[in-house]
Design a protein around this motif. Structure first.
Motif, PDB file in Angstrom:
ATOM      1  N   PHE B  33      21.737  73.337  50.499  1.00  0.00           N
ATOM      2  CA  PHE B  33      22.788  74.171  51.075  1.00  0.00           C
ATOM      3  C   PHE B  33      22.465  74.529  52.519  1.00  0.00           C
ATOM      4  O   PHE B  33      21.307  74.710  52.877  1.00  0.00           O
ATOM      5  CB  PHE B  33      22.908  75.486  50.287  1.00  0.00           C
ATOM      6  CG  PHE B  33      23.135  75.313  48.812  1.00  0.00           C
ATOM      7  CD1 PHE B  33      22.067  75.083  47.960  1.00  0.00           C
ATOM      8  CD2 PHE B  33      24.409  75.371  48.277  1.00  0.00           C
ATOM      9  CE1 PHE B  33      22.261  74.918  46.596  1.00  0.00           C
ATOM     10  CE2 PHE B  33      24.619  75.216  46.911  1.00  0.00           C
ATOM     11  CZ  PHE B  33      23.547  74.984  46.073  1.00  0.00           C
ATOM     12  N   TYR B  35      23.624  77.591  55.208  1.00  0.00           N
ATOM     13  CA  TYR B  35      24.310  78.862  55.427  1.00  0.00           C
ATOM     14  C   TYR B  35      24.136  79.278  56.876  1.00  0.00           C
ATOM     15  O   TYR B  35      23.169  78.897  57.527  1.00  0.00           O
ATOM     16  CB  TYR B  35      23.694  79.978  54.575  1.00  0.00           C
ATOM     17  CG  TYR B  35      23.791  79.809  53.087  1.00  0.00           C
ATOM     18  CD1 TYR B  35      22.820  79.096  52.387  1.00  0.00           C
ATOM     19  CD2 TYR B  35      24.829  80.382  52.363  1.00  0.00           C
ATOM     20  CE1 TYR B  35      22.890  78.955  51.003  1.00  0.00           C
ATOM     21  CE2 TYR B  35      24.907  80.249  50.985  1.00  0.00           C
ATOM     22  CZ  TYR B  35      23.932  79.532  50.323  1.00  0.00           C
ATOM     23  OH  TYR B  35      24.003  79.398  48.946  1.00  0.00           O
ATOM     24  N   GLN B  37      23.894  83.044  58.929  1.00  0.00           N
ATOM     25  CA  GLN B  37      23.738  84.467  58.692  1.00  0.00           C
ATOM     26  C   GLN B  37      24.059  85.225  59.967  1.00  0.00           C
ATOM     27  O   GLN B  37      23.421  85.006  61.006  1.00  0.00           O
ATOM     28  CB  GLN B  37      22.308  84.800  58.243  1.00  0.00           C
ATOM     29  CG  GLN B  37      22.082  86.275  57.979  1.00  0.00           C
ATOM     30  CD  GLN B  37      20.694  86.579  57.443  1.00  0.00           C
ATOM     31  OE1 GLN B  37      19.826  85.712  57.350  1.00  0.00           O
ATOM     32  NE2 GLN B  37      20.472  87.828  57.058  1.00  0.00           N
ATOM     33  N   GLY B  40      26.407  91.854  59.451  1.00  0.00           N
ATOM     34  CA  GLY B  40      27.634  92.404  58.875  1.00  0.00           C
ATOM     35  C   GLY B  40      28.481  91.400  58.107  1.00  0.00           C
ATOM     36  O   GLY B  40      29.438  91.783  57.434  1.00  0.00           O
ATOM     37  N   LEU B  41      28.121  90.115  58.196  1.00  0.00           N
ATOM     38  CA  LEU B  41      28.896  89.083  57.506  1.00  0.00           C
ATOM     39  C   LEU B  41      28.113  88.435  56.372  1.00  0.00           C
ATOM     40  O   LEU B  41      28.669  87.626  55.617  1.00  0.00           O
ATOM     41  CB  LEU B  41      29.353  88.007  58.494  1.00  0.00           C
ATOM     42  CG  LEU B  41      30.297  88.479  59.602  1.00  0.00           C
ATOM     43  CD1 LEU B  41      30.627  87.323  60.544  1.00  0.00           C
ATOM     44  CD2 LEU B  41      31.580  89.066  59.013  1.00  0.00           C
ATOM     45  N   GLY B  42      26.847  88.752  56.260  1.00  0.00           N
ATOM     46  CA  GLY B  42      26.050  88.212  55.170  1.00  0.00           C
ATOM     47  C   GLY B  42      25.729  86.741  55.352  1.00  0.00           C
ATOM     48  O   GLY B  42      25.634  86.237  56.467  1.00  0.00           O
ATOM     49  N   LEU B  43      25.580  86.048  54.245  1.00  0.00           N
ATOM     50  CA  LEU B  43      25.282  84.620  54.235  1.00  0.00           C
ATOM     51  C   LEU B  43      26.561  83.870  53.878  1.00  0.00           C
ATOM     52  O   LEU B  43      27.112  84.052  52.791  1.00  0.00           O
ATOM     53  CB  LEU B  43      24.206  84.312  53.179  1.00  0.00           C
ATOM     54  CG  LEU B  43      22.887  85.069  53.326  1.00  0.00           C
ATOM     55  CD1 LEU B  43      21.999  84.844  52.111  1.00  0.00           C
ATOM     56  CD2 LEU B  43      22.173  84.613  54.578  1.00  0.00           C
ATOM     57  N   LEU B  45      28.424  80.177  53.374  1.00  0.00           N
ATOM     58  CA  LEU B  45      28.115  78.792  53.074  1.00  0.00           C
ATOM     59  C   LEU B  45      28.907  77.848  53.971  1.00  0.00           C
ATOM     60  O   LEU B  45      30.134  77.918  54.021  1.00  0.00           O
ATOM     61  CB  LEU B  45      28.420  78.513  51.594  1.00  0.00           C
ATOM     62  CG  LEU B  45      28.109  77.123  51.076  1.00  0.00           C
ATOM     63  CD1 LEU B  45      26.611  76.819  51.168  1.00  0.00           C
ATOM     64  CD2 LEU B  45      28.592  76.977  49.640  1.00  0.00           C
ATOM     65  N   ASP B  59      32.501  77.549  52.726  1.00  0.00           N
ATOM     66  CA  ASP B  59      33.542  78.474  53.156  1.00  0.00           C
ATOM     67  C   ASP B  59      33.895  78.378  54.639  1.00  0.00           C
ATOM     68  O   ASP B  59      34.998  78.725  55.042  1.00  0.00           O
ATOM     69  CB  ASP B  59      33.108  79.911  52.833  1.00  0.00           C
ATOM     70  CG  ASP B  59      32.836  80.079  51.353  1.00  0.00           C
ATOM     71  OD1 ASP B  59      31.789  80.661  51.001  1.00  0.00           O
ATOM     72  OD2 ASP B  59      33.668  79.613  50.550  1.00  0.00           O
ATOM     73  N   LEU B  90      20.335  79.041  57.832  1.00  0.00           N
ATOM     74  CA  LEU B  90      19.401  79.004  56.707  1.00  0.00           C
ATOM     75  C   LEU B  90      19.724  77.827  55.800  1.00  0.00           C
ATOM     76  O   LEU B  90      20.867  77.613  55.418  1.00  0.00           O
ATOM     77  CB  LEU B  90      19.497  80.296  55.895  1.00  0.00           C
ATOM     78  CG  LEU B  90      18.949  81.558  56.557  1.00  0.00           C
ATOM     79  CD1 LEU B  90      19.501  82.792  55.880  1.00  0.00           C
ATOM     80  CD2 LEU B  90      17.437  81.563  56.514  1.00  0.00           C
ATOM     81  N   PHE B 104      15.007  79.442  49.818  1.00  0.00           N
ATOM     82  CA  PHE B 104      15.455  79.376  51.200  1.00  0.00           C
ATOM     83  C   PHE B 104      14.325  78.977  52.139  1.00  0.00           C
ATOM     84  O   PHE B 104      13.159  79.306  51.912  1.00  0.00           O
ATOM     85  CB  PHE B 104      15.982  80.744  51.657  1.00  0.00           C
ATOM     86  CG  PHE B 104      17.351  81.065  51.149  1.00  0.00           C
ATOM     87  CD1 PHE B 104      17.536  81.646  49.904  1.00  0.00           C
ATOM     88  CD2 PHE B 104      18.471  80.778  51.922  1.00  0.00           C
ATOM     89  CE1 PHE B 104      18.807  81.961  49.442  1.00  0.00           C
ATOM     90  CE2 PHE B 104      19.745  81.081  51.468  1.00  0.00           C
ATOM     91  CZ  PHE B 104      19.916  81.670  50.224  1.00  0.00           C
ATOM     92  N   PRO B 106      12.870  79.290  56.239  1.00  0.00           N
ATOM     93  CA  PRO B 106      12.670  80.467  57.090  1.00  0.00           C
ATOM     94  C   PRO B 106      13.783  80.704  58.099  1.00  0.00           C
ATOM     95  O   PRO B 106      13.861  81.772  58.700  1.00  0.00           O
ATOM     96  CB  PRO B 106      11.353  80.160  57.813  1.00  0.00           C
ATOM     97  CG  PRO B 106      11.318  78.670  57.851  1.00  0.00           C
ATOM     98  CD  PRO B 106      11.961  78.197  56.590  1.00  0.00           C
TER      99      PRO B 106
END
Lengths: 115, 113
Positions: B33, B35, B37, B40-43, B45, B59, B90, B104, B106
């Protein structure tokens, strides 16, 4: 439908206190709920996870409470320590069109535990 | 323990450049995967791969592509980098079953100027 809503965005707790982070979801196809912990400069790491047929899971000072009917789950950190200061993400596992699973993550909670 | 490595910790690129982010895992995981980061928006995809040469959009796939020629390696490509792609990227991997643990890397802090 594909969102996981997480609150609060940030949290400050005194050493020895209880930290509580809440998450909510809408999609009933979500079927596994992990929590990830991320320290600065590191990637997230699995902390604890729960399946929806269980209402509570405890590992040491960390407990997940799960309310299937309310579509809510929460992380409780008992006896919070300064070393718990990190960003916490809740997640939900969602099936994909290819037959595998992906995680939908919450927006994260930055926890600071004061010494 | 499982190791997920990313080719760079920090990267600075110019607008319009083609950017490659590499990820390698050492545990024969089927799924990998990417992602991003953001505060305020998180992780979120971007893309994932469930087998060699197989991929599925996440997404926020716009502006990105991926490549998986070998099971252990998953690349994220920014075809023409833009400033709004400045972010932490990530990589993660896991076995393809429902309850499996996701690991995950680093992260790569990419700055596009």
């Amino acid at each position: 439908q594909q969102q996981v809503k997480q609150s609060p965005q940030s949290l400050i707790v005194q050493k020895g206190g209880i930290s509580i982070i809440n998450c909510a979801y809408e999609n009933t196809a979500f079927d596994y709920f992990p929590w990830y912990q991320q320290f600065p400069g590191k990637g997230p790491a699995l902390l604890i996870a729960i399946r929806p047929d269980v209402s509570e899971k405890k590992e040491g000072r960390f407990t997940i409470s799960f309310n299937k009917s309310a579509k809510q789950f929460s992380l409780h950190i008992m006896d919070s320590q300064p070393g718990d200061s990190a960003t916490y993400f809740c997640a939900a596992s969602s099936p994909t069109t290819s037959g595998t699973y992906k995680y939908i993550f919450g927006t994260g909670t930055r926890l600071k535990v004061l010494a | 323990d499982v190791k997920v490595t990313q080719s760079s910790r920090y990267l600075v690129k110019r607008t319009g450049e083609k950017v490659f982010l590499e990820c390698v895992q050492d545990m024969d995981h089927e799924n990998m995967f990417w992602y991003r980061q953001d505060p305020g928006l998180g992780l979120r995809l971007i893309y994932f791969s469930y087998d060699v040469k197989m991929k599925e959009k996440g997404d926020i796939p716009e502006g990105y592509s991926v490549s998986r020629e070998k099971k252990e390696r998953f690349s994220l490509i920014l075809e023409s980098a833009s400033t709004n792609q400045t972010s932490m990227y990530l990589c993660a991997s896991r076995v393809g079953t429902r309850l499996s643990k996701q690991y995950f890397g680093p992260g790569t802090r990419l700055t596009v100027t």
